[in-house]
Write a protein that holds these residues in place. Structure first.
Motif, PDB file in Angstrom:
ATOM      1  N   GLU A   1      41.750  35.359  34.859  1.00 21.55           N
ATOM      2  CA  GLU A   1      40.744  36.152  34.142  1.00 21.55           C
ATOM      3  C   GLU A   1      41.413  37.059  33.114  1.00 21.55           C
ATOM      4  O   GLU A   1      40.917  37.233  31.995  1.00 21.55           O
ATOM      5  CB  GLU A   1      39.932  36.983  35.128  1.00 21.55           C
TER       6      GLU A   1
ATOM      7  N   ALA B   1      35.987  25.868  32.618  1.00 24.62           N
ATOM      8  CA  ALA B   1      35.616  26.228  33.989  1.00 24.62           C
ATOM      9  C   ALA B   1      35.978  27.675  34.283  1.00 24.62           C
ATOM     10  O   ALA B   1      35.226  28.399  34.955  1.00 24.62           O
ATOM     11  CB  ALA B   1      36.309  25.296  34.981  1.00 24.62           C
ATOM     12  N   ALA B   2      37.126  28.117  33.764  1.00 23.76           N
ATOM     13  CA  ALA B   2      37.545  29.505  33.977  1.00 23.76           C
ATOM     14  C   ALA B   2      36.626  30.470  33.237  1.00 23.76           C
ATOM     15  O   ALA B   2      36.235  31.514  33.777  1.00 23.76           O
ATOM     16  CB  ALA B   2      38.989  29.687  33.520  1.00 23.76           C
TER      17      ALA B   2
ATOM     18  N   ALA C   1      33.536  30.721  35.211  1.00 24.60           N
ATOM     19  CA  ALA C   1      33.755  31.399  36.490  1.00 24.60           C
ATOM     20  C   ALA C   1      33.869  32.910  36.318  1.00 24.60           C
ATOM     21  O   ALA C   1      33.406  33.673  37.182  1.00 24.60           O
ATOM     22  CB  ALA C   1      35.015  30.847  37.154  1.00 24.60           C
ATOM     23  N   TYR C   2      34.459  33.334  35.227  1.00 29.42           N
ATOM     24  CA  TYR C   2      34.643  34.769  34.993  1.00 29.42           C
ATOM     25  C   TYR C   2      33.479  35.392  34.230  1.00 29.42           C
ATOM     26  O   TYR C   2      33.543  36.558  33.823  1.00 29.42           O
ATOM     27  CB  TYR C   2      35.950  35.014  34.229  1.00 29.42           C
ATOM     28  N   ASP C   3      32.415  34.600  34.031  1.00 31.11           N
ATOM     29  CA  ASP C   3      31.206  35.082  33.353  1.00 31.11           C
ATOM     30  C   ASP C   3      31.516  35.621  31.959  1.00 31.11           C
ATOM     31  O   ASP C   3      31.011  36.669  31.550  1.00 31.11           O
ATOM     32  CB  ASP C   3      30.512  36.154  34.196  1.00 31.11           C
TER      33      ASP C   3
END
Length: 413
Positions: free
Chosen positions: A162, A213-214, A217-219
């Motif tokens: 992140e 995807a990251a 995932a970290y919005d």
């Protein structure tokens, strides 16, 4: 009949060891099972297990620590056999499967298009009685795939942290590249799609598969899209100064419309730069449109009322219904490029022509992705498709290069 060349013993490119696949024959009928075992032995396969039901098959595989291939008759226990395949696929005890069954034509067509069944490599369907050459081709196919897997092992990408993603966003490392869309009938540019790239200081130029995807995932997907939109506006302003206009498309995840923030940002951006809504098109993946909440539907409608165009991306790869197509305010379908690779296949042609008819009936435009060759382009034109994008037509370009390309004397504009 001359049999195709096959050697069950394959020299591993990585290990250098001789390798022969192990096979489990799962067949109710003892005669059919015995015939398959003899055929395999004739082809040089010696590591053979056999069972007449799923429980015995599971016990044998567990005892042996796994097998490479299962030759499976679905028979009258199709659900039970599929559950068995799902179990051995999930626990990694089997690599690949081939079906030995008489399937109805529609089932055979569907299965033959599959590369994976219950998490296992799908090698094909064998008719009964099984012909030696057909079994030989199944084994040959497995050997080829195993060699390719050794030569080109699947890369294991480390998911960016992140902190790394936030740093990249803060420093403006996420860049919009632009891939032209064409009117294939006239070769004129009909717009462009903004595709994100991460110019990472250590790992180099990264594609979405390496980081998206990251970001989700970290919005941070909204923050990334806002930066791409701002870069797109910069390009549109540069084009306007040159007397050129263009529709820019941006990928949007349906979940981003669950709140009003993004639509408000788009509306503000259009006003600040004095562009009509029709300058922007938002592509939403078909599989993200299932069971969408009321707020998402309202924000889709809001974008259309601003004048923005909406496209269902990866059409044909998801599960949307005709009812859904009629209820949502989309005005474009974008057919996934995987569906047109085999353009000369009658099944592909039937799918494309039916999609053309559907788009016309719904008064929607149709864009074909993945136009990777002249053969595909010509085939699509014959079937009534007008708009497309793909590497054969033009590759994605950085903003400055795209601007130069549009202004070149021989540019298709």
């Amino acid at each position: 009949m001359e049999l195709p060349e096959f050697s069950p013993q394959v020299i591993g490119r990585v290990t250098g060891e001789m390798y022969s696949p192990s096979v489990l024959v799962l067949e109710d009928q003892s005669f059919q099972r015995g015939a398959l075992v003899k055929a395999l032995q004739h082809l040089g396969i010696n590591d053979i297990l056999q069972a007449d039901d799923s429980e015995r098959a599971m016990a044998q595989i567990s005892r042996e620590g796994g097998v490479d291939i299962v030759l499976c008759d679905l028979g009258h226990s199709a659900v039970n056999r599929l559950e068995f395949l799902a179990r051995v696929g999930e626990n990694g005890m089997v690599r690949a499967v081939a079906l030995c069954s008489e399937l109805r034509p529609e089932l055979r067509r569907a299965v033959q298009q599959m590369t994976c069944l219950s998490g296992l490599q799908m090698l094909g369907v064998l008719n009964k009685p099984t012909q030696l050459y057909a079994l030989q081709e199944i084994l040959n196919r497995y050997s080829r795939r195993r060699l390719v897997a050794e030569i080109e092992p699947s890369p294991h990408y480390r998911l960016p942290s992140e902190e790394d993603v936030r740093r990249g966003l803060a420093l403006g490392e996420f860049k919009a590249w632009f891939q032209p869309k064409f009117n294939m009938k006239t070769a004129a540019v009909a717009g462009a799609e903004a595709l994100v790239r991460w110019e990472h200081p250590v790992r180099g130029l990264l594609l979405p598969k390496d980081f998206l995807a990251a970001v989700l995932a970290y919005d941070l997907i909204d923050e990334m899209l806002k930066q791409l939109l701002e870069q797109g506006m910069g390009l549109l302003n540069a084009l306007r100064r040159c007397g050129l206009g263009l529709e820019l498309a941006f990928n949007l995840h349906a979940s981003q419309l669950a709140r009003n923030d993004l639509t408000e940002h788009v509306e503000h951006l259009l006003k600040c730069h004095d562009f009509p809504g029709s300058t922007l098109l938002f592509e939403v993946a078909e599989n993200g449109l299932l069971d969408i909440p009321r707020t998402t539907r309202e924000n889709l409608l809001r974008l259309r009322m601003m004048g923005c165009n909406l496209s269902i991306d990866d059409f044909g790869m998801g599960f949307s219904s005709l009812t859904l197509l009629c209820q949502l305010p989309f005005n474009q379908l974008k057919l996934d490029g995987q569906l047109v690779r085999s353009i000369e296949d009658p099944r592909t042609q039937a799918m494309v022509t039916s999609t053309v008819a559907l788009a016309r009936a719904l008064n929607m435009s149709l864009v074909i992705e993945g136009v990777a060759s002249q053969v595909i382009r010509d085939g699509l034109l014959k079937m009534g498709c007008s708009f497309g994008q793909g590497f054969h037509l033009a590759r994605p370009m950085e903003a400055q290069r795209f601007l130069q390309w549009l202004q070149e004397p021989d540019s298709p504009t």
